[in-house]
Design an enzyme around this catalytic site. Structure first.
Site, short mmCIF file in Angstrom:
data_model
loop_
_atom_site.label_atom_id
_atom_site.label_comp_id
_atom_site.label_asym_id
_atom_site.label_seq_id
_atom_site.Cartn_x
_atom_site.Cartn_y
_atom_site.Cartn_z
CG PHE A 71 -11.30 11.70 -10.28
CD1 PHE A 71 -10.49 11.52 -9.18
CD2 PHE A 71 -12.58 11.15 -10.25
CE1 PHE A 71 -10.94 10.82 -8.07
CE2 PHE A 71 -13.03 10.45 -9.14
CZ PHE A 71 -12.21 10.28 -8.04
CE1 TYR A 75 -4.39 3.44 -14.25
CE2 TYR A 75 -3.68 4.84 -16.07
CZ TYR A 75 -4.65 4.45 -15.15
OH TYR A 75 -5.87 5.08 -15.14
N PRO A 107 -2.83 7.09 -24.35
CG PRO A 107 -1.26 8.76 -24.70
CD PRO A 107 -1.39 7.31 -24.36
#
Ligand code: COA
Length: 285
Positions: free
Chosen positions: A98, A148, A191
């Site tokens: 989140f 990342y 994504p």
């Protein structure tokens, strides 16, 4: 893109397989003739996914609730599966994430994400790995990390540290267990729209436009593209790939990292013309 029997005879467990990327991979593996187990925390989501995928593919699919944070629950799950036969492939896909300002996070928030992503993958990997090693048989582990892991990322710090650990686990065990036939690789997806991730990580639809602009391909990835890569990496066709982290993000992280990329995109045609060498000036020098 693949032959229908690519994964024939393979028994595969996908954690977090009831939704999102895990469910997409489950469907692909079933279409390619694998026998698939999915686990997750939510009984209703799992049962619905199991039924839907069975109807859609006609394949052999089983589901069982399991919170991968709980080592005893994982051991029980793996024991039940093994009683029916050994797994060939483990896909550590269950994740939690989140967006949050790190200074506002509770210890419980860290423990939750690290517990699912890192400890959960460790629990399943140890449970399967020990069985494979004891039996002297090989196996394949596919971990789902992120782009990342090496750069880190602000605002998703629990996920960044957990996924970095998972990447280290991937590379470490690829070497330590590789000589005994266990391959371990990872996919680092960029994504890809799924309900679970996007509702938590892209709270406003307008932000999609900016997110797509950050990507050289100008779009998000698809679950189908993800599942194709996963199928290849768990198949015998990739038997010599070990310890690899395959990034599939359309080039997004490289675009963010390149020092002059953003600058270059801002320049006008006139400015590009001005940047060119001036022949008259050069000749007079
Ligand atoms: N921001 C800050 N803290 C949060 C949070 C948020 N958006 N969501 C949960 N937390 C904290 C809770 O406050 C709690 O901390 P506490 O124990 O100190 O009170 C802790 O995280 C656990 O929360 P809980 O509601 O018990 O959740 P959980 O552990 O059952 O669920 C999550 C795990 C939090 C990761 C939840 O987001 C989830 O279920 N995610 C699964 C799907 C997902 O994230 N998919 C995307 C993968 S990329």
């Amino acid at each position: 893109m693949f032959q229908k029997d690519l994964l024939n005879g393979k028994r595969i467990l996908i954690t977090g397989g009831g939704s999102g990327l895990g469910k997409a991979a489950a469907q692909k593996f079933l279409e390619l003739s694998a026998e698939v187990y999915i686990c997750g925390r939510r009984h209703d989501v799992l049962a619905a996914a199991e039924q839907e995928l069975r109807e859609r593919t006609g394949g052999k699919i089983h589901s069982r609730p399991c919170d991968v944070r709980d080592p005893a629950a994982v051991e029980e799950l793996i024991g039940i599966i093994w009683a029916e036969g050994p797994l060939d492939v483990l896909m550590n896909n269950a994740a939690g994430n989140f967006l949050a300002r790190t200074e506002e996070l509770s210890l419980g928030a860290f423990q939750s994400v690290i517990g699912i992503v890192l400890m959960g993958s460790l629990h399943t990997t140890m449970a399967c790995g020990r069985r494979w090693l004891a039996a002297g048989r090989g196996g394949v582990v596919l971990n789902i990390t992120t782009t990342y892991t090496t750069t880190g990322s602000a605002y998703v710090v629990p996920s960044a540290v957990a996924k970095a650990g998972l990447q280290a686990l991937t590379r470490s065990l690829a070497v330590e267990w590789g000589d005994r036939g266990i391959r371990m690789n990872a996919i680092a997806p960029g994504p890809i729209p799924t309900e679970g991730a996007f509702s938590r990580l892209l709270p406003r639809p307008e932000l999609e436009v900016a997110a797509k602009k950050r990507n050289p391909l100008g779009r998000f990835g698809t679950t189908e593209e993800f599942a194709n890569l996963a199928a290849f990496l768990v198949s015998d066709g990739s038997a010599y790939i070990n310890g690899e982290v395959v990034t599939m993000d359309g080039g997004e992280w490289l675009q963010g990292a390149g020092e002059f990329t953003a600058l270059g995109r801002e320049l006008t045609d006139k400015e590009w013309e001005m940047m060119k060498p001036n022949p008259k000036k050069s000749a007079s020098q």
